[in-house]
Write an enzyme that holds these catalytic residues in place. Structure first.
Site, PDB file in Angstrom:
ATOM      1  N   PRO A 274      53.278  44.570  37.828  1.00 12.95           N
ATOM      2  CA  PRO A 274      52.032  45.402  37.966  1.00 12.95           C
ATOM      3  C   PRO A 274      50.770  44.543  37.203  1.00 12.95           C
ATOM      4  O   PRO A 274      51.352  44.013  36.180  1.00 12.95           O
ATOM      5  CB  PRO A 274      52.052  46.793  37.457  1.00 12.95           C
ATOM      6  CG  PRO A 274      53.408  46.584  36.221  1.00 12.95           C
ATOM      7  CD  PRO A 274      54.172  45.868  36.841  1.00 12.95           C
ATOM      8  N   ARG A 276      46.766  44.581  38.200  1.00 12.88           N
ATOM      9  CA  ARG A 276      45.626  45.552  38.145  1.00 12.88           C
ATOM     10  C   ARG A 276      45.594  46.803  37.639  1.00 12.88           C
ATOM     11  O   ARG A 276      44.711  47.168  36.724  1.00 12.88           O
ATOM     12  CB  ARG A 276      45.201  45.252  39.705  1.00 12.88           C
ATOM     13  CG  ARG A 276      43.636  45.963  39.858  1.00 12.88           C
ATOM     14  CD  ARG A 276      43.488  46.216  41.146  1.00 12.88           C
ATOM     15  NE  ARG A 276      43.812  45.290  42.050  1.00 12.88           N
ATOM     16  CZ  ARG A 276      43.134  44.308  42.734  1.00 12.88           C
ATOM     17  NH1 ARG A 276      41.810  44.168  42.436  1.00 12.88           N
ATOM     18  NH2 ARG A 276      43.602  43.364  43.450  1.00 12.88           N
ATOM     19  N   TYR A 316      35.228  38.643  47.685  1.00 13.07           N
ATOM     20  CA  TYR A 316      35.995  39.834  48.172  1.00 13.07           C
ATOM     21  C   TYR A 316      35.001  40.858  48.660  1.00 13.07           C
ATOM     22  O   TYR A 316      35.215  41.877  49.118  1.00 13.07           O
ATOM     23  CB  TYR A 316      37.086  40.384  47.558  1.00 13.07           C
ATOM     24  CG  TYR A 316      38.144  39.650  46.829  1.00 13.07           C
ATOM     25  CD1 TYR A 316      38.917  38.976  47.513  1.00 13.07           C
ATOM     26  CD2 TYR A 316      38.117  39.515  45.415  1.00 13.07           C
ATOM     27  CE1 TYR A 316      39.962  38.007  46.960  1.00 13.07           C
ATOM     28  CE2 TYR A 316      39.052  38.674  44.607  1.00 13.07           C
ATOM     29  CZ  TYR A 316      39.835  37.968  45.556  1.00 13.07           C
ATOM     30  OH  TYR A 316      40.583  37.121  44.876  1.00 13.07           O
ATOM     31  N   CYS A 342      23.299  28.634  41.406  1.00 12.35           N
ATOM     32  CA  CYS A 342      22.734  28.228  42.328  1.00 12.35           C
ATOM     33  C   CYS A 342      23.160  28.362  43.658  1.00 12.35           C
ATOM     34  O   CYS A 342      23.880  27.270  44.330  1.00 12.35           O
ATOM     35  CB  CYS A 342      22.087  26.729  42.119  1.00 12.35           C
ATOM     36  SG  CYS A 342      21.261  26.589  40.614  1.00 12.35           S
ATOM     37  N   GLU A 343      23.475  29.810  43.943  1.00 10.99           N
ATOM     38  CA  GLU A 343      24.239  29.992  45.241  1.00 10.99           C
ATOM     39  C   GLU A 343      23.737  31.424  45.450  1.00 10.99           C
ATOM     40  O   GLU A 343      23.668  32.126  44.787  1.00 10.99           O
ATOM     41  CB  GLU A 343      25.830  29.931  44.964  1.00 10.99           C
ATOM     42  CG  GLU A 343      26.300  28.638  44.433  1.00 10.99           C
ATOM     43  CD  GLU A 343      27.273  28.165  45.447  1.00 10.99           C
ATOM     44  OE1 GLU A 343      27.363  28.683  46.691  1.00 10.99           O
ATOM     45  OE2 GLU A 343      27.651  27.020  45.018  1.00 10.99           O
TER      46      GLU A 343
HETATM   47  N1  LLP Z   1      53.335  39.788  41.698  1.00 14.66           N
HETATM   48  C1  LLP Z   1      52.899  38.699  42.343  1.00 14.66           C
HETATM   49  C2  LLP Z   1      53.990  37.799  43.023  1.00 14.66           C
HETATM   50  C3  LLP Z   1      51.427  38.620  42.910  1.00 14.66           C
HETATM   51  O1  LLP Z   1      51.010  37.499  43.544  1.00 14.66           O
HETATM   52  C4  LLP Z   1      50.575  39.527  42.188  1.00 14.66           C
HETATM   53  C5  LLP Z   1      49.211  39.375  42.382  1.00 14.66           C
HETATM   54  C6  LLP Z   1      50.985  40.634  41.415  1.00 14.66           C
HETATM   55  C7  LLP Z   1      52.102  40.732  40.995  1.00 14.66           C
HETATM   56  C8  LLP Z   1      50.103  41.524  40.952  1.00 14.66           C
HETATM   57  O2  LLP Z   1      49.400  42.335  41.677  1.00 14.66           O
HETATM   58  P1  LLP Z   1      48.426  43.450  41.202  1.00 14.66           P
HETATM   59  O3  LLP Z   1      49.276  44.712  40.583  1.00 14.66           O
HETATM   60  O4  LLP Z   1      47.476  43.060  40.106  1.00 14.66           O
HETATM   61  O5  LLP Z   1      47.855  44.221  42.343  1.00 14.66           O
HETATM   62  N2  LLP Z   1      42.347  38.250  42.715  1.00 14.66           N
HETATM   63  C9  LLP Z   1      42.430  39.251  43.548  1.00 14.66           C
HETATM   64  C10 LLP Z   1      44.034  39.859  43.401  1.00 14.66           C
HETATM   65  C11 LLP Z   1      44.880  38.715  43.765  1.00 14.66           C
HETATM   66  C12 LLP Z   1      46.366  39.157  43.324  1.00 14.66           C
HETATM   67  C13 LLP Z   1      47.301  37.981  43.431  1.00 14.66           C
HETATM   68  N3  LLP Z   1      48.709  38.641  43.577  1.00 14.66           N
HETATM   69  C14 LLP Z   1      41.387  40.485  43.170  1.00 14.66           C
HETATM   70  O6  LLP Z   1      40.531  40.210  42.396  1.00 14.66           O
HETATM   71  O7  LLP Z   1      41.221  41.528  43.657  1.00 14.66           O
END
Ligand code: LLP
Length: 424
Positions: A274, A276, A316, A342-343
């Site tokens: 986990p 986020r 996003y 500047c975007e």
């Molecule tokens: N494991 C792997 C292999 C991953 O690629 C990721 C996230 C996670 C775990 C963790 O996922 P989470 O629990 O955080 O959803 N930048 C994007 C999110 C990109 C996620 C990339 N991989 C955003 O700001 O929404």
């Protein structure tokens, strides 16, 4: 329990006023709540009562070593995707045997580093990567523990940029070829096949795609066990979503309940990654209003944070709630909240109902704890923000604001270029 809220008309993080922090450290500044981080970790951990999984915090979500160390102190391991993240995890006190390494493009140097740190397992994402890990382990005279990341071809119903388990995505090995990949992996002298891995996407609000993927992976485990391959670990990635606005993400309890029910016959150890869900709602980005302007058609609030500090809205089209740090009852006007870059893509909100805040007033971009600072950059030669961790009535600077010298660190002007100014 929400540790961010108004008290006597002022926004607080736990028992510290956000304005007090911004006055001391300046803006923009990321502010995290330690109590929230701990609560999220414990709620998540306690949801998995039956399986007692290894929780590998996904370092990419927020990679500040203080945050990683906090999770480490609670017993977490780490999910890493680069040598840099491995360095951070080790610095934060995470034992190699609690580290899993994912990602489609591990370099030989990174593989060797991970072998040196004796990590729990590599989640290999291609046959050629298996070759590379075998080669590196051979050079070091060890056996590398591997699992294969399987692409189960499931639509996770999330933003296309963060969906990872569909055939069109670059991740993992297609589940139809996975059995063959396991046979290849087993034939390598310097690999020890110990697990299976999946991660289908991020900000998932529904559990059912995870369960569908799990069922497919369980089918695969049955087959490869028939081939005599011992699967001891099942890593099901991360991805559980959070509420930014009005999303109704599954609760950790529902998520865990459905997973544990599906895995009731699995006798190995479950691994979760986990990110986020642990940090997203535990942090805010505080900024200050620089200017207001009204072009007759639109009102703009220009703040001193930019897309380089928090790129999620631009990248996003993500929603982050914006709150004035001093509560106000004044009239609301639709306005665009934008940064100094500047975007035209440098925005935090379009047509958001907010009061007309004067210059110097502070605002908080909420739910910025995940993929906030960790995705920040120096674009427009902006110094990256400071980060602060609040614990009850105290707060700690866990990253100082960058200086101008930090910006040019490592740069060299070759001698054939004559510097004309005598100021340097
Ligand atoms: N494991 C792997 C292999 C991953 O690629 C990721 C996230 C996670 C775990 C963790 O996922 P989470 O629990 O955080 O959803 N930048 C994007 C999110 C990109 C996620 C990339 N991989 C955003 O700001 O929404």
């Amino acid at each position: 329990m929400n540790y961010f809220g108004y008290k006597n008309g002022e926004l607080y993080c736990e028992n510290v006023s956000v304005r007090a922090i911004t006055e001391k450290t300046g803006t923009p500044v990321y502010i995290y709540s330690a109590k929230t981080l701990k609560r999220h970790y414990n709620v998540f951990k306690n949801a998995f009562v039956r399986t007692k999984p290894l929780i590998c915090y996904s370092v990419k979500a927020n990679s500040n070593t203080a945050i990683v160390a906090l999770f480490s102190s609670l017993g977490a391991g780490a999910d890493i995707v680069s040598g840099g993240e491995l360095f951070r995890a080790v610095r934060a006190g995470i034992d190699g045997k609690k580290i899993v390494y994912s990602g489609v493009g591990k370099t030989l140097e990174e593989i060797i580093y991970a072998l040196t740190e004796d990590i729990l397992m590599f989640n290999a994402e291609s046959i050629e990567e298996l070759d590379a890990i075998d080669e590196a382990a051979g050079l070091m005279g060890v056996k590398a523990p591997v699992s294969i990341r399987v692409n189960p071809d499931i639509n996770p119903h999330t933003h296309p940029y963060i969906s990872t388990g569909m055939k069109k995505n670059k991740f993992g090995i297609d589940i139809r070829y996975a059995r063959e990949a396991y046979t290849i992996a087993r034939s390598k002298h310097h690999l020890q096949v110990i697990g299976v891995d999946m991660h289908i996407g991020s900000q998932l609000t529904e559990v059912s795609p995870v369960i569908d993927a799990l069922k497919r992976v369980q089918g695969l485990i049955k087959e490869i066990r028939k081939d005599g391959i011992d699967i001891r670990y099942m890593d099901i990635g991360g991805g559980l979503g959070i509420t930014y606005k009005d999303e109704r993400a599954a609760s950790p309890d529902n998520y865990a309940g459905a997973i544990e029910k599906t895995l009731k016959d699995f006798d190995g150890r479950l691994i979760l990654e986990p990110g986020r869900v642990l940090v997203g709602n535990a942090g805010i980005l505080a900024a200050k209003v620089l200017y207001r302007k009204d072009n007759g058609m639109k009102k703009f609030m220009i703040v001193d944070a930019g897309m380089n500090d928090l790129i999620r809205p631009s990248f996003y089209d993500a929603y982050h709630e914006i709150l004035p740090v001093d509560e106000t009852r004044s009239k609301l006007f639709k306005q665009d909240v934008v940064g100094p870059i500047c975007e035209s893509g440098d925005f935090f909100a379009h047509d958001r109902n907010l009061p007309l805040l004067e210059r110097g007033r502070a605002v908080a971009l909420m739910s910025a704890g995940a993929y906030g600072f960790s995705m920040s950059s120096n674009y427009n030669s902006r110094r990256r923000a400071a980060e602060v961790l609040v614990d009850d009535k105290e707060y700690y600077l866990i990253r100082t604001r960058e200086t101008n010298n930090d910006l040019i660190k490592g740069e060299r002007i070759p001698s054939f270029i004559k510097i004309r100014s005598n100021h340097v």
